[in-house]
Design an enzyme around this catalytic site. Sequence first.
Site, PDB file in Angstrom:
ATOM      1  N   ARG A  73       0.860  -1.182   0.000  1.00 56.10           N
ATOM      2  CA  ARG A  73       0.000   0.000   0.000  1.00 56.10           C
ATOM      3  C   ARG A  73       0.900   1.237   0.000  1.00 56.10           C
ATOM      4  O   ARG A  73       1.785   1.365   0.839  1.00 56.10           O
ATOM      5  CB  ARG A  73      -0.926   0.000   1.225  1.00 56.10           C
ATOM      6  CG  ARG A  73      -1.809  -1.247   1.300  1.00 56.10           C
ATOM      7  CD  ARG A  73      -2.577  -1.310   2.596  1.00 56.10           C
ATOM      8  NE  ARG A  73      -3.663  -0.360   2.638  1.00 56.10           N
ATOM      9  CZ  ARG A  73      -4.934  -0.634   2.357  1.00 56.10           C
ATOM     10  NH1 ARG A  73      -5.268  -1.855   1.988  1.00 56.10           N
ATOM     11  NH2 ARG A  73      -5.859   0.290   2.439  1.00 56.10           N
ATOM     12  N   TYR A  86     -13.017  12.753  12.840  1.00 56.80           N
ATOM     13  CA  TYR A  86     -12.550  11.541  13.484  1.00 56.80           C
ATOM     14  C   TYR A  86     -11.317  10.965  12.812  1.00 56.80           C
ATOM     15  O   TYR A  86     -10.839   9.909  13.203  1.00 56.80           O
ATOM     16  CB  TYR A  86     -13.664  10.476  13.453  1.00 56.80           C
ATOM     17  CG  TYR A  86     -14.421  10.523  12.162  1.00 56.80           C
ATOM     18  CD1 TYR A  86     -13.836  10.096  10.973  1.00 56.80           C
ATOM     19  CD2 TYR A  86     -15.686  11.071  12.125  1.00 56.80           C
ATOM     20  CE1 TYR A  86     -14.502  10.188   9.790  1.00 56.80           C
ATOM     21  CE2 TYR A  86     -16.360  11.166  10.937  1.00 56.80           C
ATOM     22  CZ  TYR A  86     -15.775  10.708   9.763  1.00 56.80           C
ATOM     23  OH  TYR A  86     -16.458  10.804   8.569  1.00 56.80           O
ATOM     24  N   CYS A  87     -10.812  11.599  11.778  1.00 56.81           N
ATOM     25  CA  CYS A  87      -9.662  11.081  11.059  1.00 56.81           C
ATOM     26  C   CYS A  87      -8.375  11.782  11.490  1.00 56.81           C
ATOM     27  O   CYS A  87      -7.291  11.225  11.347  1.00 56.81           O
ATOM     28  CB  CYS A  87      -9.862  11.247   9.557  1.00 56.81           C
ATOM     29  SG  CYS A  87      -8.646  10.411   8.545  1.00 56.81           S
ATOM     30  N   GLY A 127      -3.962  10.211   3.123  1.00 56.84           N
ATOM     31  CA  GLY A 127      -4.780  11.261   2.559  1.00 56.84           C
ATOM     32  C   GLY A 127      -5.823  10.784   1.574  1.00 56.84           C
ATOM     33  O   GLY A 127      -6.345   9.703   1.655  1.00 56.84           O
ATOM     34  N   CYS A 312      -3.413 -11.281  12.012  1.00 58.78           N
ATOM     35  CA  CYS A 312      -1.966 -11.075  11.883  1.00 58.78           C
ATOM     36  C   CYS A 312      -1.253 -12.297  11.319  1.00 58.78           C
ATOM     37  O   CYS A 312      -0.241 -12.168  10.620  1.00 58.78           O
ATOM     38  CB  CYS A 312      -1.371 -10.722  13.255  1.00 58.78           C
ATOM     39  SG  CYS A 312      -2.086  -9.229  13.998  1.00 58.78           S
ATOM     40  N   CYS A 329       3.768  -2.913   9.886  1.00 60.67           N
ATOM     41  CA  CYS A 329       2.506  -3.188  10.579  1.00 60.67           C
ATOM     42  C   CYS A 329       1.740  -1.892  10.729  1.00 60.67           C
ATOM     43  O   CYS A 329       2.299  -0.880  11.166  1.00 60.67           O
ATOM     44  CB  CYS A 329       2.750  -3.807  11.955  1.00 60.67           C
ATOM     45  SG  CYS A 329       1.235  -4.087  12.924  1.00 60.67           S
ATOM     46  N   ASP A 606     -36.624  14.695  24.351  1.00 62.21           N
ATOM     47  CA  ASP A 606     -36.024  13.364  24.316  1.00 62.21           C
ATOM     48  C   ASP A 606     -34.750  13.302  25.156  1.00 62.21           C
ATOM     49  O   ASP A 606     -34.472  12.304  25.837  1.00 62.21           O
ATOM     50  CB  ASP A 606     -35.706  12.983  22.864  1.00 62.21           C
ATOM     51  CG  ASP A 606     -35.062  11.611  22.760  1.00 62.21           C
ATOM     52  OD1 ASP A 606     -33.919  11.514  22.287  1.00 62.21           O
ATOM     53  OD2 ASP A 606     -35.700  10.622  23.163  1.00 62.21           O
TER      54      ASP A 606
END
Length: 636
Positions: A73, A86-87, A127, A312, A329, A606
Amino acid sequence: MAARPVSRMLQRVLRSSVRSCSSGAPVTQHRPGEPSQTAVEELSRRRQFLREHAAPFSAFLTDSFGRQHSYLRISLTEKCNLRCQYCMPEEGVPLTPKADLLTTEEILTLARLFVKEGVDKIRLTGGEPLIRPDVVDIVAQLHRLEGLRTIGITTNGINLARLLPQLQKAGLSAINISLDTLVPAKFEFIVRRKGFHKVMEGIHKAIELGYSPVKVNCVVMRGLNEDELLDFVALTEGLPLDVRFIEYMPFDGNKWNFKKMVSYKEMLDTLRQQWPELEKLPEEESSTAKAFKVPGFRGQVSFITSMSEHFCGTCNRLRITADGNLKVCLFGNSEVSLRDHLRAGASEEELLQIIGAAVGRKKRQHAGMFSIAQMKNRPMILIELLLMLQDSPPAIPNISSQDPFRVQGIGHRVSFSNQMATLWKGCRGPRTSLLAQRWLGSGPPQRHCSSRLDSDTNPKCLSAVSRAPATPSGPPPTSDQLTHVDAEGRAAMVDVGGKPDTERVAVASAVVLLGPVAFKLVQKNQLKKGDALVVAQLAGVQAAKQTSQLIPLCHHVALSHVEVQLELDSTRHAVGIQASCRARGPTGVEMEALTAAAVAALTLYDMCKAVSRDIVLGEIKLISKTGGQRGDFHRT
């Protein structure tokens, strides 16, 4: 693209046209005029021999536990065109200077080296890889590498529909699209940008161009989107999708919380309650996914169980970051800079020694989810794009003005609660069957208009709801007939086709009498469910945009502005709500304003009902309306 050869030597053997073969494979030289079938049979025999006498996999890419790393990758960039809460860490991500990032030539040099050693699959990540200007050229250059079978890309989908035809022509063979929600308003809240329709167009385009399956990555986070599992699965009924549910994973800056993780078994149980016939599919070698299929459905679903059931033991993946570091990893904090050695003039053999040493140090398995949460590692955005939930988004007053749900001036009450489960309760968007028809059906995707707070709005979110009487403009002309019934008294939608487009503005209000106990908890932001005022504000904004789906005879209105303000009234132990909507069109927006105020009030109820049932919702009314043919209205 050629199948992966077992070694460079065997590649030369397969290309050889001479009688002898250094591998020892029996070879017959073809004479001119011989039938082509003979050549086909001969080639088949040679390939069979080579398979039976395959050379060992590259020692440089084999670790001490015998795992062969054939999948690479490569991150093309650290930049992204979304701003997901959240990134990235709360304080943001310091980007690497451009000079320290890998150049295109360096990317191709490293890719060429890995492929020569046995890598047969490369995935481009970020990204957001599709914002890199030369991404199509990179794919085309990779496509020329002999032995590379698969070129994939992981994208947020914003630019996919525009670039995919070129990418497919260049040689792109696999697509993963990140999408965590099917609710447009929730999408805008999560990523702080518009673009839901672009992502859906990208999925539509991938299906149209024949990619099958189109993989959709969904990180499941408790309290945010675990209630959409069935919606995502329903998409696979008629579409060639592989919806991949990913267990929420900890990375530096996302403030991982075990309670937010929805485990694979819990997700599977949820799916089997709806589809008991859900069947497990055979697992591919080195696959990270546990695949399932509802019989009769065109697509399938998968689970990436990185946390609860790690894979793994069969891991075959390596990663190169945008700044040229090799990570053996995903969860490890050990990296080695290939860029530095490459720029120092290291030979191919020296690079292989460095790569082999790093791969050889790879551990049997990662440290486990609780240990990983304490480990210092890169933010996910700096490794590759994967949506991770942050426990506390950036302080709300600092959010960009482009945020469609900007909230300012709440002082000490700027953080969301750890429990996000109530954020979307009661204000969900349309269900998946409708979304599937709208975005991925036979017709083109429909337009979804999002709202935002204008930059010149009052900077105080909890500013007082005006009680001063507005200047009366005289009684507007009224009709003595109902407009939503036909001549026979049946319900009918008003035809606005002949009306001119004008600027329409409406303001509505509501009051929620909480009582002293609930009011004090809201005032101090101590409700266990979370920040009631922020949740109510978001619910009101979303409701305004969904009015035509809630009120049967309302027209869909392309809102250009929605604002919901809340005021704490300590004298009455109440919350005053004021909602304003604006649009240009042939029909008014008073229903949108009233819906926003009413749903914001219902959401407050609520949020507080566990504390007190003695809560009164009232005074829901239109304050003003301008731009209509019958004149303006201002309540005095």
